[in-house]
Motif scaffolding. Structure first.
Motif, short mmCIF file in Angstrom:
data_model
loop_
_atom_site.label_atom_id
_atom_site.label_comp_id
_atom_site.label_asym_id
_atom_site.label_seq_id
_atom_site.Cartn_x
_atom_site.Cartn_y
_atom_site.Cartn_z
N ASP A 199 -15.12 11.06 -3.32
CA ASP A 199 -16.39 10.37 -3.12
C ASP A 199 -17.09 11.13 -2.00
OD1 ASP A 199 -18.43 8.59 -2.13
OD2 ASP A 199 -17.46 6.98 -3.23
N THR A 200 -18.14 11.87 -2.34
CA THR A 200 -18.76 12.77 -1.37
C THR A 200 -19.49 12.01 -0.26
OG1 THR A 200 -20.75 12.96 -2.74
CG2 THR A 200 -19.01 14.61 -3.07
N VAL A 201 -20.01 10.82 -0.57
CA VAL A 201 -20.76 10.06 0.44
C VAL A 201 -19.81 9.35 1.40
CG1 VAL A 201 -22.40 8.18 0.82
CG2 VAL A 201 -22.74 9.78 -1.09
N GLU A 202 -18.78 8.72 0.85
CA GLU A 202 -17.82 8.00 1.70
C GLU A 202 -16.80 8.93 2.34
OE1 GLU A 202 -18.26 4.84 2.35
OE2 GLU A 202 -19.93 4.71 0.93
N GLY A 203 -16.74 10.19 1.87
CA GLY A 203 -15.79 11.14 2.43
C GLY A 203 -14.35 10.84 2.07
N GLN A 204 -14.13 10.25 0.90
CA GLN A 204 -12.78 9.86 0.49
C GLN A 204 -12.25 10.78 -0.61
OE1 GLN A 204 -12.19 5.73 -0.49
NE2 GLN A 204 -13.59 5.03 1.11
N ALA A 205 -10.98 11.14 -0.52
CA ALA A 205 -10.31 11.83 -1.61
C ALA A 205 -9.77 10.77 -2.56
CB ALA A 205 -9.19 12.71 -1.07
N VAL A 206 -10.56 10.42 -3.56
CA VAL A 206 -10.21 9.33 -4.47
C VAL A 206 -8.93 9.65 -5.24
CG1 VAL A 206 -11.05 8.00 -6.46
CG2 VAL A 206 -12.65 8.71 -4.68
N CYS A 207 -8.65 10.92 -5.43
CA CYS A 207 -7.50 11.32 -6.24
C CYS A 207 -6.16 11.09 -5.53
CB CYS A 207 -7.62 12.78 -6.64
SG CYS A 207 -7.59 13.93 -5.23
N VAL A 208 -6.19 10.86 -4.23
CA VAL A 208 -4.95 10.66 -3.47
C VAL A 208 -4.73 9.17 -3.26
CG1 VAL A 208 -3.72 11.17 -1.33
CG2 VAL A 208 -5.31 12.86 -2.27
N PRO A 209 -3.66 8.60 -3.85
CA PRO A 209 -3.45 7.15 -3.76
C PRO A 209 -2.92 6.71 -2.40
CG PRO A 209 -1.63 8.15 -4.94
CD PRO A 209 -2.61 9.25 -4.66
N ASN A 210 -3.03 5.41 -2.17
CA ASN A 210 -2.47 4.83 -0.94
C ASN A 210 -1.13 4.14 -1.17
OD1 ASN A 210 -4.72 5.52 0.73
ND2 ASN A 210 -5.87 3.84 -0.20
N ALA A 211 -0.80 3.85 -2.41
CA ALA A 211 0.44 3.14 -2.73
C ALA A 211 1.66 4.00 -2.39
CB ALA A 211 0.46 2.77 -4.21
N PRO A 212 2.82 3.37 -2.18
CA PRO A 212 4.00 4.11 -1.72
C PRO A 212 4.77 4.84 -2.82
CG PRO A 212 4.51 1.77 -1.87
CD PRO A 212 3.05 1.89 -2.17
N GLY A 213 4.20 5.02 -4.00
CA GLY A 213 4.93 5.62 -5.11
C GLY A 213 4.98 7.14 -5.06
N PRO A 214 5.46 7.76 -6.13
CA PRO A 214 5.71 9.21 -6.14
C PRO A 214 4.49 10.07 -6.47
CG PRO A 214 6.51 8.23 -8.17
CD PRO A 214 6.05 7.10 -7.31
N ILE A 215 3.35 9.48 -6.83
CA ILE A 215 2.18 10.29 -7.14
C ILE A 215 1.63 10.90 -5.85
CG2 ILE A 215 -0.20 10.28 -7.98
CD1 ILE A 215 0.55 8.19 -9.99
N LEU A 216 1.45 12.22 -5.86
CA LEU A 216 0.82 12.89 -4.74
C LEU A 216 -0.70 12.85 -4.90
CD1 LEU A 216 1.21 14.49 -2.13
CD2 LEU A 216 1.42 16.57 -3.52
N TYR A 217 -1.17 13.21 -6.08
CA TYR A 217 -2.59 13.06 -6.42
C TYR A 217 -2.73 13.14 -7.94
CZ TYR A 217 -2.28 18.19 -6.35
OH TYR A 217 -1.89 19.48 -6.55
N GLY A 218 -3.83 12.59 -8.45
CA GLY A 218 -4.11 12.62 -9.88
C GLY A 218 -5.54 13.08 -10.11
N ILE A 219 -5.71 14.07 -10.99
CA ILE A 219 -7.01 14.67 -11.25
C ILE A 219 -7.47 14.27 -12.65
CG2 ILE A 219 -8.34 16.80 -11.29
CD1 ILE A 219 -7.01 16.17 -8.59
#
Length: 434
Positions: A199-219
């Motif tokens: 999200d370019t306005v909020e400055g967030q990497a939406v692809c990187v989750p906050n949950a404690p699971g094994p996903i590093l990022y999803g594109i």
């Protein structure tokens, strides 16, 4: 051909991820000498109570026999499923045959699981009627999603892609080490073939989750090469494994056409109407307005009196989208999209079909340019200085901040299944958020 469906192995608090389990199952199938033709990630109804945030079910299409496929899946599931969480209730369904030729009842079940509510008993009964093998743990509610994933290839027409990078499993629960500058640079280079990465306005990497699971990022994106290429450009901690899924993400598969006065809680709708109230910002920063049936302000007023209205809301997490909602005025004709919950439609996007470009105002004196004052009940207006009179309020043309077309929540607030405007195919001009 055999179709393996999996669901409900993860936990909101404890982590894990059913996509990770499906990836391990795919590796086990290949290690046993089988092939995996495709991997499906199917987003189900986002309104259901028992779900993780994305409400995903998984399917693998393989050439191994059903019994062997079930045995391999169970072998991967039982050590990893978070069954200690009382809300986790895993399920597996294995179906023989061509995934594009499942019984009509199964593909219809998939569509209902995406748009409404189904229960475990119905899923189990249909699986048995169809001759499918199935297993459940802790009640086996996951067989709902597993059966829906089995029917997805036949039920759905539109597919996108998600490429998921998984972290080393023993790092789960620790902060992710992802270089955000590399994410934003790669997202810019691959947009719009890959979308909702940041999200370019909020400055967030939406692809990187906050949950404690094994996903590093999803594109996510429309092109499998683009999502893989973007992923390869991200600097991060070590990636343990990767997997690319076909998915109904970003397709609006959850939406159905509805009419005001006949909407039901728990469904997601695309519905037309006219704004009947000024937007109101309430405690917490949430913005509400009323939508009425009809094609004009007069029709909407009549619908309001008849009860054919719905409250629409842009909640605080939708950020700048709320400014679009605040810019609405009574008489604006809209198409709105979102989930109905407790009588309120939670907006995901809306289209402005026509704008009310006039406003009723107190008349201004033509001689001295002062605003007139009321001359008394039903007596019109009079200028206090000049004595000039006017019979009533006047309509004046006003500038509007909005234009005709579609507006959407930003990437940081978008539901997985909701379709971003940048993907195209909409029936009016689009104003995408990045």
């Amino acid at each position: 051909m055999t179709v393996l469906g999996l669901d409900d192995t993860d936990s909101r608090e404890r982590g894990m991820c059913t996509t990770y389990l499906a990836t391990l199952a795919a590796e086990a199938i290949e290690a046993a000498g089988g092939t995996v033709e495709r991997r499906l990630l199917v987003r189900l109804n986002p309104a259901v109570e028992h779900k993780t945030r994305g409400n995903a079910a998984l399917a693998l299409h393989t050439d191994l026999p059903p019994d062997e496929t079930l045995e391999l899946a169970v072998g991967e599931l039982e050590p990893l499923a978070e069954t200690a969480d009382p809300r986790t209730s895993p399920g597996v369904v294995v179906a023989p045959g061509d995934p594009s030729a499942v019984p009509n009842a199964v593909s219809a079940f998939t569509r209902r699981a995406i748009r409404s509510f189904v229960d475990t008993d119905e899923a189990v009964e249909l699986a048995e009627e169809s001759g499918y093998r199935h297993r459940g743990w802790e009640g086996g509610r996951g067989r709902i999603g597993a059966l829906a994933a089995v029917g997805a290839w036949a039920a759905l027409d539109e597919w996108t892609y998600e490429h998921i990078a998984y972290r080393e499993f023993d790092r789960c629960g620790t902060p992710r080490d992802v270089n955000l500058d590399s994410v934003f640079a790669a997202a810019e280079a691959h947009y719009p073939d890959a979308w909702d990465t940041v999200d370019t306005v909020e400055g967030q990497a939406v692809c990187v989750p906050n949950a404690p699971g094994p996903i590093l990022y999803g594109i996510r994106g429309d092109d499998p090469g683009a999502v893989r290429s973007l992923s390869a450009a991200v600097d991060s901690e070590p990636v343990e494994r990767r997997s690319t899924f076909l998915t109904n993400q970003g397709t609006d598969a959850h939406l159905r056409d509805g009419e005001l006065g006949s909407l039901a809680d728990g469904g997601a709708y695309r519905v037309g109407g006219v704004v009947t109230s000024d937007p109101e910002t309430r405690r917490g920063g949430h913005v509400f307005f009323e939508l009425g049936a009809g094609d004009s302000a007069a029709d909407a007023d009549a619908a309001d009196a008849a009860g054919a209205t719905v409250a629409c809301a842009a909640f605080e997490p939708t950020k700048r989208f709320r400014d679009r909602v605040r810019a609405l005025r009574p008489g604006d004709e809209l198409t709105v999209c979102g989930e109905l919950s407790e009588g309120t439609l939670k907006l995901e996007k809306f289209a402005v079909r026509s704008l009310n470009r006039t406003e009723s105002r107190t008349p201004v004196c033509p001689d001295c340019d002062r605003t007139m004052e009321s001359a008394g009940r039903n007596q019109g207006y009079r200028c206090r200085d000049c004595g000039t009179s006017a019979p009533g309020r006047v309509d004046v043309e006003v500038d509007r901040e909005l234009e005709r077309g579609w507006y959407e929540v930003p990437p940081c607030a978008r539901r997985h299944v909701a379709k971003p405007l940048v993907r195209g195919g909409f029936d009016a001009p689009v104003h995408p958020e990045r």
